[in-house]
Scaffold this motif. Structure first.
Motif, PDB file in Angstrom:
ATOM      1  N   MET A   1       0.854  -1.219   0.070  1.00 38.07           N
ATOM      2  CA  MET A   1      -0.133  -0.002   0.069  1.00 38.07           C
ATOM      3  C   MET A   1       0.789   1.139  -0.016  1.00 38.07           C
ATOM      4  O   MET A   1       1.919   1.326   0.936  1.00 38.07           O
ATOM      5  CB  MET A   1      -0.836  -0.014   1.115  1.00 38.07           C
ATOM      6  CG  MET A   1      -2.070   0.964   1.246  1.00 38.07           C
ATOM      7  SD  MET A   1      -2.109   2.450   2.352  1.00 38.07           S
ATOM      8  CE  MET A   1      -0.607   2.419   3.296  1.00 38.07           C
ATOM      9  N   ASP A   2       0.616   2.211  -0.850  1.00 35.78           N
ATOM     10  CA  ASP A   2       1.255   3.300  -0.899  1.00 35.78           C
ATOM     11  C   ASP A   2       0.584   4.431   0.080  1.00 35.78           C
ATOM     12  O   ASP A   2      -0.410   4.940  -0.154  1.00 35.78           O
ATOM     13  CB  ASP A   2       1.130   4.097  -2.254  1.00 35.78           C
ATOM     14  CG  ASP A   2       2.288   5.163  -2.529  1.00 35.78           C
ATOM     15  OD1 ASP A   2       3.207   5.525  -1.618  1.00 35.78           O
ATOM     16  OD2 ASP A   2       2.447   5.598  -3.609  1.00 35.78           O
ATOM     17  N   ASN A   3       1.359   4.890   1.150  1.00 35.74           N
ATOM     18  CA  ASN A   3       0.619   5.464   2.026  1.00 35.74           C
ATOM     19  C   ASN A   3       1.091   6.976   1.893  1.00 35.74           C
ATOM     20  O   ASN A   3       2.225   7.255   1.774  1.00 35.74           O
ATOM     21  CB  ASN A   3       0.895   4.999   3.483  1.00 35.74           C
ATOM     22  CG  ASN A   3       0.156   5.434   4.605  1.00 35.74           C
ATOM     23  OD1 ASN A   3       0.406   6.435   5.262  1.00 35.74           O
ATOM     24  ND2 ASN A   3      -0.763   4.611   4.859  1.00 35.74           N
ATOM     25  N   THR A   4       0.291   7.950   2.474  1.00 32.67           N
ATOM     26  CA  THR A   4       0.634   9.573   2.414  1.00 32.67           C
ATOM     27  C   THR A   4       1.358  10.012   3.610  1.00 32.67           C
ATOM     28  O   THR A   4       2.156  11.015   3.446  1.00 32.67           O
ATOM     29  CB  THR A   4      -0.587  10.297   2.458  1.00 32.67           C
ATOM     30  OG1 THR A   4      -1.480  10.097   3.422  1.00 32.67           O
ATOM     31  CG2 THR A   4      -1.418  10.131   0.947  1.00 32.67           C
ATOM     32  N   ILE A   5       1.510   9.003   4.637  1.00 32.92           N
ATOM     33  CA  ILE A   5       2.115   9.361   5.914  1.00 32.92           C
ATOM     34  C   ILE A   5       3.685   9.324   5.694  1.00 32.92           C
ATOM     35  O   ILE A   5       4.033   8.031   5.009  1.00 32.92           O
ATOM     36  CB  ILE A   5       1.916   8.426   7.159  1.00 32.92           C
ATOM     37  CG1 ILE A   5       0.093   8.846   7.331  1.00 32.92           C
ATOM     38  CG2 ILE A   5       2.738   8.652   8.197  1.00 32.92           C
ATOM     39  CD1 ILE A   5       0.190   9.834   8.188  1.00 32.92           C
ATOM     40  N   THR A  36      -1.136   4.364  11.661  1.00 33.14           N
ATOM     41  CA  THR A  36      -1.629   5.769  11.268  1.00 33.14           C
ATOM     42  C   THR A  36      -3.445   5.684  11.963  1.00 33.14           C
ATOM     43  O   THR A  36      -3.737   4.499  12.110  1.00 33.14           O
ATOM     44  CB  THR A  36      -1.980   5.909   9.640  1.00 33.14           C
ATOM     45  OG1 THR A  36      -2.770   4.637   9.479  1.00 33.14           O
ATOM     46  CG2 THR A  36      -0.330   5.730   9.303  1.00 33.14           C
ATOM     47  N   GLU A  37      -3.781   6.988  11.970  1.00 33.18           N
ATOM     48  CA  GLU A  37      -5.175   7.088  12.401  1.00 33.18           C
ATOM     49  C   GLU A  37      -6.066   6.085  11.724  1.00 33.18           C
ATOM     50  O   GLU A  37      -7.266   5.675  12.250  1.00 33.18           O
ATOM     51  CB  GLU A  37      -5.708   8.517  12.486  1.00 33.18           C
ATOM     52  CG  GLU A  37      -6.820   8.968  13.229  1.00 33.18           C
ATOM     53  CD  GLU A  37      -7.136  10.441  13.085  1.00 33.18           C
ATOM     54  OE1 GLU A  37      -7.581  11.033  13.925  1.00 33.18           O
ATOM     55  OE2 GLU A  37      -7.018  10.997  11.703  1.00 33.18           O
ATOM     56  N   ASP A  38      -5.992   5.952  10.005  1.00 30.88           N
ATOM     57  CA  ASP A  38      -6.911   5.076   9.509  1.00 30.88           C
ATOM     58  C   ASP A  38      -6.187   3.521   9.455  1.00 30.88           C
ATOM     59  O   ASP A  38      -6.746   2.808   8.831  1.00 30.88           O
ATOM     60  CB  ASP A  38      -6.910   5.783   8.259  1.00 30.88           C
ATOM     61  CG  ASP A  38      -5.725   5.883   7.410  1.00 30.88           C
ATOM     62  OD1 ASP A  38      -4.755   5.872   8.000  1.00 30.88           O
ATOM     63  OD2 ASP A  38      -5.749   5.884   6.128  1.00 30.88           O
ATOM     64  N   GLY A  39      -5.402   3.277  10.465  1.00 28.35           N
ATOM     65  CA  GLY A  39      -5.111   1.970  10.587  1.00 28.35           C
ATOM     66  C   GLY A  39      -4.224   1.023   9.844  1.00 28.35           C
ATOM     67  O   GLY A  39      -4.344  -0.102   9.782  1.00 28.35           O
ATOM     68  N   PHE A  40      -3.126   1.890   9.556  1.00 29.49           N
ATOM     69  CA  PHE A  40      -2.075   1.185   9.010  1.00 29.49           C
ATOM     70  C   PHE A  40      -0.738   1.313  10.043  1.00 29.49           C
ATOM     71  O   PHE A  40      -0.437   2.164  10.229  1.00 29.49           O
ATOM     72  CB  PHE A  40      -1.707   1.733   7.599  1.00 29.49           C
ATOM     73  CG  PHE A  40      -2.560   1.829   6.619  1.00 29.49           C
ATOM     74  CD1 PHE A  40      -2.831   0.603   5.886  1.00 29.49           C
ATOM     75  CD2 PHE A  40      -3.502   2.809   6.112  1.00 29.49           C
ATOM     76  CE1 PHE A  40      -3.689   0.288   4.820  1.00 29.49           C
ATOM     77  CE2 PHE A  40      -4.694   2.710   5.035  1.00 29.49           C
ATOM     78  CZ  PHE A  40      -4.645   1.233   4.528  1.00 29.49           C
ATOM     79  N   ALA A  57      -5.326  -1.894  12.669  1.00 33.68           N
ATOM     80  CA  ALA A  57      -6.803  -1.488  12.382  1.00 33.68           C
ATOM     81  C   ALA A  57      -7.897  -1.513  13.353  1.00 33.68           C
ATOM     82  O   ALA A  57      -8.656  -0.599  13.635  1.00 33.68           O
ATOM     83  CB  ALA A  57      -7.344  -2.687  11.335  1.00 33.68           C
ATOM     84  N   SER A  60      -7.245   1.767  15.373  1.00 36.53           N
ATOM     85  CA  SER A  60      -7.781   2.641  14.769  1.00 36.53           C
ATOM     86  C   SER A  60      -9.447   3.013  15.186  1.00 36.53           C
ATOM     87  O   SER A  60      -9.871   4.047  15.392  1.00 36.53           O
ATOM     88  CB  SER A  60      -7.620   2.568  13.315  1.00 36.53           C
ATOM     89  OG  SER A  60      -8.273   3.293  12.291  1.00 36.53           O
ATOM     90  N   ALA A  64     -11.159   6.062  17.205  1.00 39.10           N
ATOM     91  CA  ALA A  64     -12.200   6.557  16.495  1.00 39.10           C
ATOM     92  C   ALA A  64     -13.589   6.728  17.183  1.00 39.10           C
ATOM     93  O   ALA A  64     -14.094   7.920  17.393  1.00 39.10           O
ATOM     94  CB  ALA A  64     -12.451   6.309  15.007  1.00 39.10           C
TER      95      ALA A  64
END
Lengths: 131, 178
Positions: A1-5, A36-40, A57, A60, A64
């Motif tokens: 997965m390519d992640n923006t973080i 990450t906040e979205d579970g990675f 996951a 996260s 939330a």
């Protein structure tokens, strides 16, 4: 997965070192995962064969949901969530940096001392905010 | 007055949060966070659950729950499906393989679908006409599943209400399950 973080390399290096220290130095720790906040999962130290991606996951989701509960109750930002069980506990610590919103998740068995784990995870979170 | 629970599921970006927001009479509870997955062109994503409330003309109340879409959150699917009276699956037809997307949720909720009514809403069919509704029906037929399927725009309240009505009609007629 390519992640923006994209955490700075010094932050990643610090996280790798400190999570391994937490896992090695605190009795009863099963796994520690920075996610990450979205579970990675980003960095983890595993002592019991747990799957960091699965834990990331779950942390996260719980984080939330705890945020929604604290907002509904006007309790301010959620700092951490603790799940205390008959054979251990999980601590999920929110870490809000300027460049990333993260969750640190530590899972321990009954040999661990909850206060020790909270102290170390909080200390780690505070350190990560200053880097 | 009776209270029922309906669960919305489907791929990330299919519109579960939007659908619940379209019909909920109270501000929906959402657990969206910033999406960091570059493979998915979306700014925010649900990682916990969505929740809304809808009161029917009969006075009965429906509690609307939404799942996270990504499979890494499948541990929540079963938890959220508990005590639901029906399942609504939303599919985004603009994704690369929406037929395979549907199968993920048919498999993921197979146990629930053997005892619960279901309705399937396909979004963005107007801009992405392939696969067609017939292609989806073929997938269901090959699995021996008879599930109502329709084109929807979940931003439109009437489309979401139609999905809910379709579920409730199956319950009344007792025409669902394996």
């Amino acid at each position: 997965m390519d992640n923006t973080i994209r955490l700075p390399e010094n932050v990643l290096a610090f996280a790798r070192l400190e999570l391994q220290k937490i896992a090695d130095e605190l009795e009863g720790i099963k796994v520690v995962v920075l996610a990450t906040e979205d579970g990675f999962d980003i960095v983890s130290a595993v002592r019991d064969g747990s799957d960091p991606s699965r834990i990331a996951a779950m942390a996260s989701s719980i984080s939330a949901i705890s945020t929604v509960v604290s907002e509904e109750a006007n309790l301010g930002d959620s700092k951490n969530v603790i799940i205390n069980t008959v054979s251990g506990f999980a601590v999920m610590q929110s870490i809000i940096r300027n460049d990333a919103r993260l969750v640190l998740n530590a899972i321990a068995n009954e040999k661990a001392v909850l206060a020790h784990v909270i102290y170390r995870t909080s200390h780690f979170a505070n350190s990560l905010l200053t880097l | 007055m009776n209270e029922y629970k309906i669960l919305f599921t489907g791929t990330m970006g299919a519109g579960k949060t939007t659908a619940i927001g379209s019909v909920s009479e109270a501000a929906p509870i959402v657990t969206d966070v910033a999406n960091t997955d570059l493979s998915l062109g979306k700014e925010r994503t649900t990682v916990g659950l969505d929740f809304g409330l809808l009161t029917l003309a009969s006075g009965d109340r429906i509690r609307l729950f939404g799942t996270p879409g990504q499979q890494r959150f499948d541990f929540l699917w079963k938890i959220l499906a508990k005590s639901a009276i029906g399942l609504i699956i939303l599919v985004d037809n603009s994704r690369s393989d929406p037929l395979a997307d549907l199968v993920v949720y048919l498999d993921g909720f197979a146990e629930d679908l053997s005892v619960l009514p279901c309705a399937i809403g396909i979004g963005r069919l107007d801009t992405h006409p392939v696969p067609t509704l017939e292609d989806y029906i073929d997938i269901l037929a090959n699995r021996n599943q008879l599930v109502p399927i329709m084109s929807v725009d979940v931003r439109r309240r009437e489309d979401v209400v139609l999905l809910i009505d379709t579920l409730l009609a199956q319950l009344e007629a007792n025409t669902f399950g394996a």
